[in-house]
Design a protein around this motif. Structure first.
Motif, PDB file in Angstrom:
ATOM      1  N   ASN A 200     -13.556  57.112  94.305  1.00 34.67           N
ATOM      2  CA  ASN A 200     -12.471  56.191  94.591  1.00 34.67           C
ATOM      3  C   ASN A 200     -11.228  56.535  93.762  1.00 34.67           C
ATOM      4  O   ASN A 200     -10.105  56.544  94.267  1.00 34.67           O
ATOM      5  CB  ASN A 200     -12.952  54.777  94.261  1.00 34.67           C
ATOM      6  N   THR A 201     -11.452  56.854  92.503  1.00 31.18           N
ATOM      7  CA  THR A 201     -10.342  57.167  91.600  1.00 31.18           C
ATOM      8  C   THR A 201      -9.625  58.450  92.010  1.00 31.18           C
ATOM      9  O   THR A 201      -8.397  58.489  92.054  1.00 31.18           O
ATOM     10  CB  THR A 201     -10.858  57.303  90.158  1.00 31.18           C
ATOM     11  N   VAL A 202     -10.382  59.499  92.310  1.00 32.06           N
ATOM     12  CA  VAL A 202      -9.719  60.768  92.648  1.00 32.06           C
ATOM     13  C   VAL A 202      -9.049  60.688  94.025  1.00 32.06           C
ATOM     14  O   VAL A 202      -7.984  61.269  94.229  1.00 32.06           O
ATOM     15  CB  VAL A 202     -10.663  62.004  92.570  1.00 32.06           C
ATOM     16  N   LEU A 203      -9.655  59.912  94.936  1.00 36.42           N
ATOM     17  CA  LEU A 203      -9.044  59.796  96.269  1.00 36.42           C
ATOM     18  C   LEU A 203      -7.727  59.019  96.187  1.00 36.42           C
ATOM     19  O   LEU A 203      -6.736  59.396  96.810  1.00 36.42           O
ATOM     20  CB  LEU A 203      -9.994  59.112  97.249  1.00 36.42           C
TER      21      LEU A 203
ATOM     22  N   LYS B 277      -3.120  69.239  93.152  1.00 40.75           N
ATOM     23  CA  LYS B 277      -4.085  70.338  93.093  1.00 40.75           C
ATOM     24  C   LYS B 277      -5.425  69.822  92.564  1.00 40.75           C
ATOM     25  O   LYS B 277      -6.477  70.036  93.156  1.00 40.75           O
ATOM     26  CB  LYS B 277      -3.530  71.439  92.184  1.00 40.75           C
ATOM     27  N   TRP B 278      -5.364  69.109  91.458  1.00 44.84           N
ATOM     28  CA  TRP B 278      -6.579  68.610  90.814  1.00 44.84           C
ATOM     29  C   TRP B 278      -7.320  67.628  91.719  1.00 44.84           C
ATOM     30  O   TRP B 278      -8.521  67.760  91.953  1.00 44.84           O
ATOM     31  CB  TRP B 278      -6.196  67.950  89.478  1.00 44.84           C
ATOM     32  N   SER B 279      -6.589  66.652  92.270  1.00 45.76           N
ATOM     33  CA  SER B 279      -7.268  65.611  93.034  1.00 45.76           C
ATOM     34  C   SER B 279      -7.743  66.119  94.391  1.00 45.76           C
ATOM     35  O   SER B 279      -8.812  65.739  94.853  1.00 45.76           O
ATOM     36  CB  SER B 279      -6.358  64.388  93.202  1.00 45.76           C
TER      37      SER B 279
ATOM     38  N   ILE C 204     -12.233  67.624  98.175  1.00 42.67           N
ATOM     39  CA  ILE C 204     -12.986  68.639  98.917  1.00 42.67           C
ATOM     40  C   ILE C 204     -14.393  68.806  98.330  1.00 42.67           C
ATOM     41  O   ILE C 204     -15.386  68.849  99.046  1.00 42.67           O
ATOM     42  CB  ILE C 204     -12.227  69.983  98.904  1.00 42.67           C
ATOM     43  N   ARG C 205     -14.457  68.852  97.015  1.00 41.20           N
ATOM     44  CA  ARG C 205     -15.737  69.045  96.334  1.00 41.20           C
ATOM     45  C   ARG C 205     -16.709  67.921  96.671  1.00 41.20           C
ATOM     46  O   ARG C 205     -17.884  68.140  96.930  1.00 41.20           O
ATOM     47  CB  ARG C 205     -15.454  69.070  94.827  1.00 41.20           C
TER      48      ARG C 205
END
Lengths: 245, 121
Positions: free
Chosen positions: A97-100, A140-142, A147-148
């Motif tokens: 949730n945080t990275v999205l 780039k990071w998120s 994808i991961r």
């Protein structure tokens, strides 16, 4: 003048509240290296917020002939005065949730700041230019995390899919114009959708269709979560007014 | 919490004496392999070993290195290499590897009379 002030406050509030939310991960990240990564992003956002608050404070001080500082604006305004997007104030949820959220927000921020960079207000343009370098890294990071997780295990795919369902209704607000906005945000929607789609394709995720979009944050109408964020953020200045350290 | 402190060896050291192998056993609780990080502090200088970290792949290792090792402007270029690819001498063989050099002072160029004209040697 008040249009520029409101626009600047919106940019500041948005960066501050998302930074405050991300900072909750500090010392709780899934692994030391990622704990530092999210904390670095937090510091970038709070740095951006400070630049905007300082500029807003200068404008307000001049306008109202008062002595307003960045701290006054961050620590002594109430919920209804905060103009941040709703998506920023939502609880962190899990890592997916945080990275999205970071991904959705950073993709929008990139497009917005690329426009802001061309604005005739040289101070806002300069802050945008400085921030864009940071934002590109956040994307780039998120996006790599999206994808991961999407193209990862069944568990990670479930989690990022849940995150998509939870967060998508809060992405519409990016593109709903507020009367003080100096950038035509609705025109950014197509580009934003394309950048989400490119990453979602690789992450084996699909964009939800026909979802009701939440709004209100830009005009100070918030979810029940913002009050809790502010009470923690502002506690010290409320209890010990003028405290310094 | 179960905290384990391991000593890591590299490359050719047999796995039973080494502390780490990304392929056979998890290097930490996430199972991500260990990477060595090399940072060039400015143009023209060599990359120097900065430390190590965990990451799932090379891309993540570079980004982790950026976040962990260059946040105070320590670098302009980063190399990462998975620790298992580094070949190293075995500490148990240090005696035969390094000590024979210790009594051969004549290998240092200190036995020459330098002409006065040569100043900066």
């Amino acid at each position: 003048m008040s249009q520029t002030i409101n626009q600047t406050l919106q940019l500041a509030d948005t960066c501050l509240i998302l930074g405050q939310r991300n900072s909750e991960w500090c010392a709780h990240g899934p692994i030391l290296e990622q704990d530092i990564a999210i904390t670095n992003i937090t510091l970038d956002l709070i740095g951006q917020a400070r630049n905007f608050y300082q500029y807003a404070a200068t404008l307000i001080s001049k306008n109202e002939n008062k002595n307003i500082t960045e701290d006054t604006l961050a620590y002594l305004r109430t919920e209804r005065e905060f103009k941040n997007f709703l998506i920023c104030e939502l609880p962190n949820g899990d890592w997916a949730n945080t990275v999205l959220r970071q991904f959705f927000f950073s993709c929008f921020q990139l497009l917005l700041f690329e426009e802001l960079e061309k604005n005739s207000d040289t101070q806002l343009a300069a802050i945008a230019t400085k921030s864009l370098k940071e934002i590109k890294y956040h994307i780039k990071w998120s996006s790599e995390w999206v994808i991961r997780l999407g193209d990862g295990t069944e568990e990670s795919n479930n989690r990022i899919n849940n995150a998509v369902q939870q967060l998508w209704p809060y992405t519409g607000e990016f593109f709903m114009p507020a009367d003080y906005e100096i950038i035509s945000v609705s025109s950014l929607k197509e580009k934003w959708l394309q950048s989400i789609k490119d990453v979602f394709d690789e992450a084996t995720l699909t964009i939800p269709q026909n979802i009701f979009m939440q709004s209100g944050g830009k005009d100070g109408v918030h979810t029940e979560h913002l009050g809790y964020v502010l009470s923690e953020l502002q506690y010290l200045q409320r209890v010990y007014p003028g405290a310094e350290w | 919490m179960n905290i384990q402190i391991r000593k890591f060896y590299y490359g050719d050291i047999p796995e039973e004496t080494g502390g780490n192998s990304s392929s056979s056993n998890a290097s930490n609780e996430t199972g991500w392999p260990l990477w060595e990080v090399f940072i060039r502090s400015k143009q023209g200088l060599d990359h120097k070993h900065a430390g190590s970290l965990h990451a799932a792949d090379a891309q993540m290792a570079i980004e982790n290195a950026r976040d962990v090792y260059t946040r105070r402007q320590e670098g302009v270029s980063i190399w990462v290499v998975e620790s298992k690819h580094i070949h190293a001498t075995n500490p148990d063989e240090a005696e035969m590897f390094y000590e024979p050099a210790s009594d051969k002072v004549y290998r240092h160029p200190t036995f020459y009379d330098l002409p006065d004209e040569v100043k900066h040697m």
